[in-house]
Design a protein around this motif. Sequence first.
Motif, PDB file in Angstrom:
ATOM      1  N   ILE A 321      14.401  22.972  36.530  1.00 33.14           N
ATOM      2  CA  ILE A 321      13.871  23.738  36.770  1.00 33.14           C
ATOM      3  C   ILE A 321      14.176  25.389  37.693  1.00 33.14           C
ATOM      4  CG2 ILE A 321      11.910  24.572  38.154  1.00 33.14           C
ATOM      5  CD1 ILE A 321      11.522  22.299  37.863  1.00 33.14           C
ATOM      6  N   LEU A 322      15.473  25.193  38.723  1.00 35.48           N
ATOM      7  CA  LEU A 322      16.655  26.578  38.504  1.00 35.48           C
ATOM      8  C   LEU A 322      16.975  27.072  38.015  1.00 35.48           C
ATOM      9  CD1 LEU A 322      17.554  24.484  41.959  1.00 35.48           C
ATOM     10  CD2 LEU A 322      16.477  25.874  42.161  1.00 35.48           C
ATOM     11  N   LYS A 323      17.348  26.460  37.222  1.00 32.60           N
ATOM     12  CA  LYS A 323      18.352  27.013  36.327  1.00 32.60           C
ATOM     13  C   LYS A 323      17.615  28.044  34.852  1.00 32.60           C
ATOM     14  CE  LYS A 323      22.798  24.969  34.835  1.00 32.60           C
ATOM     15  NZ  LYS A 323      23.717  24.340  33.808  1.00 32.60           N
ATOM     16  N   THR A 324      16.365  27.594  35.147  1.00 37.93           N
ATOM     17  CA  THR A 324      15.586  28.304  33.877  1.00 37.93           C
ATOM     18  C   THR A 324      14.767  29.488  34.980  1.00 37.93           C
ATOM     19  OG1 THR A 324      14.587  26.167  33.067  1.00 37.93           O
ATOM     20  CG2 THR A 324      12.816  27.831  33.000  1.00 37.93           C
ATOM     21  N   TYR A 325      14.633  29.489  35.867  1.00 36.76           N
ATOM     22  CA  TYR A 325      14.447  30.346  36.926  1.00 36.76           C
ATOM     23  C   TYR A 325      15.955  31.717  37.242  1.00 36.76           C
ATOM     24  CZ  TYR A 325      10.188  29.275  38.533  1.00 36.76           C
ATOM     25  OH  TYR A 325       8.542  28.789  38.520  1.00 36.76           O
ATOM     26  N   ALA A 327      19.154  30.212  38.002  1.00 39.73           N
ATOM     27  CA  ALA A 327      20.659  29.833  39.396  1.00 39.73           C
ATOM     28  C   ALA A 327      21.212  29.510  37.856  1.00 39.73           C
ATOM     29  CB  ALA A 327      19.323  28.919  39.498  1.00 39.73           C
ATOM     30  N   LYS A 328      22.505  30.209  38.307  1.00 38.82           N
ATOM     31  CA  LYS A 328      24.090  29.876  37.723  1.00 38.82           C
ATOM     32  C   LYS A 328      24.620  29.229  38.021  1.00 38.82           C
ATOM     33  CE  LYS A 328      25.132  35.300  37.927  1.00 38.82           C
ATOM     34  NZ  LYS A 328      25.467  36.145  38.275  1.00 38.82           N
ATOM     35  N   PRO A 329      25.344  28.593  36.890  1.00 39.91           N
ATOM     36  CA  PRO A 329      26.027  26.946  37.030  1.00 39.91           C
ATOM     37  C   PRO A 329      26.509  27.411  38.312  1.00 39.91           C
ATOM     38  CG  PRO A 329      26.341  28.440  35.544  1.00 39.91           C
ATOM     39  CD  PRO A 329      25.794  29.132  36.236  1.00 39.91           C
ATOM     40  N   LYS A 330      27.068  28.668  38.431  1.00 39.92           N
ATOM     41  CA  LYS A 330      28.081  28.615  39.652  1.00 39.92           C
ATOM     42  C   LYS A 330      27.130  28.003  40.841  1.00 39.92           C
ATOM     43  CE  LYS A 330      29.740  32.249  41.354  1.00 39.92           C
ATOM     44  NZ  LYS A 330      30.653  33.597  41.501  1.00 39.92           N
ATOM     45  N   SER A 331      25.726  28.291  41.400  1.00 41.25           N
ATOM     46  CA  SER A 331      25.636  28.264  42.367  1.00 41.25           C
ATOM     47  C   SER A 331      24.737  26.474  42.300  1.00 41.25           C
ATOM     48  CB  SER A 331      23.925  28.376  42.402  1.00 41.25           C
ATOM     49  OG  SER A 331      24.078  30.378  41.880  1.00 41.25           O
ATOM     50  N   ILE A 332      24.436  26.011  41.547  1.00 42.10           N
ATOM     51  CA  ILE A 332      24.701  24.837  41.076  1.00 42.10           C
ATOM     52  C   ILE A 332      25.833  23.835  41.670  1.00 42.10           C
ATOM     53  CG2 ILE A 332      23.814  22.061  39.677  1.00 42.10           C
ATOM     54  CD1 ILE A 332      21.612  24.273  39.696  1.00 42.10           C
ATOM     55  N   LEU A 333      26.842  24.939  41.449  1.00 39.46           N
ATOM     56  CA  LEU A 333      28.170  23.703  41.629  1.00 39.46           C
ATOM     57  C   LEU A 333      28.164  23.807  42.978  1.00 39.46           C
ATOM     58  CD1 LEU A 333      30.652  23.010  40.437  1.00 39.46           C
ATOM     59  CD2 LEU A 333      31.532  25.048  41.013  1.00 39.46           C
ATOM     60  N   TYR A 334      28.123  25.322  43.631  1.00 38.16           N
ATOM     61  CA  TYR A 334      27.830  24.979  45.008  1.00 38.16           C
ATOM     62  C   TYR A 334      26.971  24.380  46.264  1.00 38.16           C
ATOM     63  CZ  TYR A 334      30.986  29.288  44.480  1.00 38.16           C
ATOM     64  OH  TYR A 334      31.906  30.321  44.359  1.00 38.16           O
ATOM     65  N   ILE A 335      25.533  23.812  44.947  1.00 40.75           N
ATOM     66  CA  ILE A 335      24.844  23.216  45.841  1.00 40.75           C
ATOM     67  C   ILE A 335      25.084  21.542  46.344  1.00 40.75           C
ATOM     68  CG2 ILE A 335      22.481  21.679  46.060  1.00 40.75           C
ATOM     69  CD1 ILE A 335      21.722  24.519  44.253  1.00 40.75           C
ATOM     70  N   ALA A 419      26.385  18.998  37.694  1.00 36.91           N
ATOM     71  CA  ALA A 419      25.688  18.663  37.952  1.00 36.91           C
ATOM     72  C   ALA A 419      25.237  20.880  37.075  1.00 36.91           C
ATOM     73  CB  ALA A 419      25.527  19.473  39.393  1.00 36.91           C
ATOM     74  N   SER A 420      26.815  21.298  37.093  1.00 34.38           N
ATOM     75  CA  SER A 420      26.748  22.900  37.035  1.00 34.38           C
ATOM     76  C   SER A 420      26.523  22.503  35.782  1.00 34.38           C
ATOM     77  CB  SER A 420      27.817  23.489  37.599  1.00 34.38           C
ATOM     78  OG  SER A 420      28.888  22.323  36.455  1.00 34.38           O
ATOM     79  N   ASN A 421      26.671  21.902  34.388  1.00 32.96           N
ATOM     80  CA  ASN A 421      27.133  21.679  33.252  1.00 32.96           C
ATOM     81  C   ASN A 421      25.501  21.449  32.647  1.00 32.96           C
ATOM     82  OD1 ASN A 421      29.422  23.101  33.092  1.00 32.96           O
ATOM     83  ND2 ASN A 421      30.417  20.895  33.076  1.00 32.96           N
ATOM     84  N   THR A 422      25.192  20.406  33.443  1.00 34.15           N
ATOM     85  CA  THR A 422      23.118  20.636  33.326  1.00 34.15           C
ATOM     86  C   THR A 422      22.620  20.571  31.777  1.00 34.15           C
ATOM     87  OG1 THR A 422      23.192  19.502  34.723  1.00 34.15           O
ATOM     88  CG2 THR A 422      20.933  19.173  33.146  1.00 34.15           C
ATOM     89  N   SER A 423      21.719  21.206  31.270  1.00 33.22           N
ATOM     90  CA  SER A 423      21.427  21.049  30.156  1.00 33.22           C
ATOM     91  C   SER A 423      19.833  21.765  30.383  1.00 33.22           C
ATOM     92  CB  SER A 423      22.329  20.982  29.147  1.00 33.22           C
ATOM     93  OG  SER A 423      20.561  22.079  27.923  1.00 33.22           O
ATOM     94  N   PRO A 424      19.292  22.882  30.880  1.00 32.42           N
ATOM     95  CA  PRO A 424      18.074  22.138  31.539  1.00 32.42           C
ATOM     96  C   PRO A 424      16.932  21.510  30.469  1.00 32.42           C
ATOM     97  CG  PRO A 424      19.216  24.628  31.838  1.00 32.42           C
ATOM     98  CD  PRO A 424      20.126  23.925  30.851  1.00 32.42           C
ATOM     99  N   ALA A 425      17.445  22.168  28.835  1.00 27.60           N
ATOM    100  CA  ALA A 425      16.148  21.104  27.818  1.00 27.60           C
ATOM    101  C   ALA A 425      16.699  19.932  28.284  1.00 27.60           C
ATOM    102  CB  ALA A 425      16.996  22.094  26.041  1.00 27.60           C
ATOM    103  N   GLU A 426      17.789  19.531  27.618  1.00 25.55           N
ATOM    104  CA  GLU A 426      18.252  18.444  27.446  1.00 25.55           C
ATOM    105  C   GLU A 426      17.779  17.723  28.991  1.00 25.55           C
ATOM    106  OE1 GLU A 426      19.916  16.264  25.877  1.00 25.55           O
ATOM    107  OE2 GLU A 426      19.771  17.738  24.080  1.00 25.55           O
ATOM    108  N   ALA A 427      17.759  18.134  29.706  1.00 22.37           N
ATOM    109  CA  ALA A 427      17.136  17.296  31.390  1.00 22.37           C
ATOM    110  C   ALA A 427      15.412  17.521  31.741  1.00 22.37           C
ATOM    111  CB  ALA A 427      17.818  18.228  32.713  1.00 22.37           C
ATOM    112  N   LEU A 428      14.520  18.921  30.878  1.00 19.43           N
ATOM    113  CA  LEU A 428      13.478  18.110  30.558  1.00 19.43           C
ATOM    114  C   LEU A 428      12.992  18.076  29.459  1.00 19.43           C
ATOM    115  CD1 LEU A 428      13.177  22.132  31.542  1.00 19.43           C
ATOM    116  CD2 LEU A 428      12.586  20.056  33.741  1.00 19.43           C
TER     117      LEU A 428
END
Length: 431
Positions: A321-325, A327-335, A419-428
């Motif tokens: 969802i964050l990536k859909t909105y 969010a960049k992979p770098k941001s997910i990495l930082y989280i 986590a940063s390499n997670t694909s939104p399509a695969e996850a949802l």
Amino acid sequence: MYIPDKIKQMSLLNKYLPFEVWIAYRYIKFKQKNSFISFISMTSMVGIALGVSALIIILSVMNGFQDELRTRILGVASHIEITSSNNTLTHWEDLVKKLHESPDVVGSAPYVDGQGMLVSEFGSQGIMLRGISSELEGNVDNLEKKVKVGKLSDLKPNTFNLILGIDAAKQLGIVVGDKVNILIPQGSYTPAGTFPRMRQFNVAGIFEIGMYEYDSGMALMNIEDAQKFFQMNNTISGVRVKTDDLFLAPLVAKRLSESLSESGVFYVSDWTKKHANFFAAVQMEKRVMFIILMLIIAVAAFNIVSTLVMAVTDKRSDIAILKTYGAKPKSILYIFIIQGSLIGLIGTISGVFLGTVVALNIHSIVPFIEHLFNVQFLSKDIYYISEVPSKLLYSDVSAIAFISILLSIVATIYPSIKASNTSPAEALKHD
């Protein structure tokens, strides 16, 4: 328009903090929905805290042990000792004058050393005999403060007074005022043959160094009485020297050895050589304990890996969802790096606080535990000292905290990349 307090708090956090920090903080909080992951996070924090605190406490005790032992040894021994090849020095007054030409030398005192057998009506034991000058001895050590009964000034010439270690006095049932006999291996020649020389001494005092080695095996007498007893005429065994800085003693000893080489054959030794093996062993033990306990911290820190891997699996839909909105992979990495780092940081700060408090108050905590369980951790007749010392070095605390936080950050790298390499399509796909 009414805005709930919780929404206000979230807005303030979002205003002053990057959203990666805010989300990481939310993931750490203990929630009913993710109670297992939160529990694993808590155990990681506790593990790091216990490892850090244990390492601080143990290193502080070993620092204290080393410092206390050095202080007690140098309370009797000296920074530097100067002797000759046959263990006798003549014209030592000239030697002392030459020693004091060095600006690093702050005090000196002559001494006579010997060994004998102390005999009382309750038994006998070997004893190290030391003849000292009560007027000059204070220049090189603090023996005067260690005399519990009597005074060092009671060791006057021709009185044949003796100041005995407290443990030797207890073992032989000797009190101040008693008379004891001392035998030495130097023979007295008589028509019937050669016999060990014996002399009666008056016990004028009792000292307590706090080290069993000295308290049970050393006796002090006046230097002139010792010269007569050992038939040394006007010679002495050596000269003890005190330097301005005890840690510079090896360097000063080297300089003195070079300057005295022109005057004759002298042996110059410093306290680090006389007790080198022991202090090297203590230092080695300190390093080994540091490595062992750091491995415990590493195990606790790498629990963060399992915590984050489970968190990433649990939060796959959130990540999508964050990536859909946007969010960049770098941001997910930082989280997830921030989440793991916060776990390590909280654990480290807690461990530093606990370890520092215990290390600073160990002199009160250990006696309380000994009294409560009726045990003694350090027996004086086995160990060099009978109390658990502690010396907290903030350099040790800083190094431990830095390594702990560094290990925690390293442990976050793999799960955060995953986590940063997670694909939104695969996850949802299955949601």
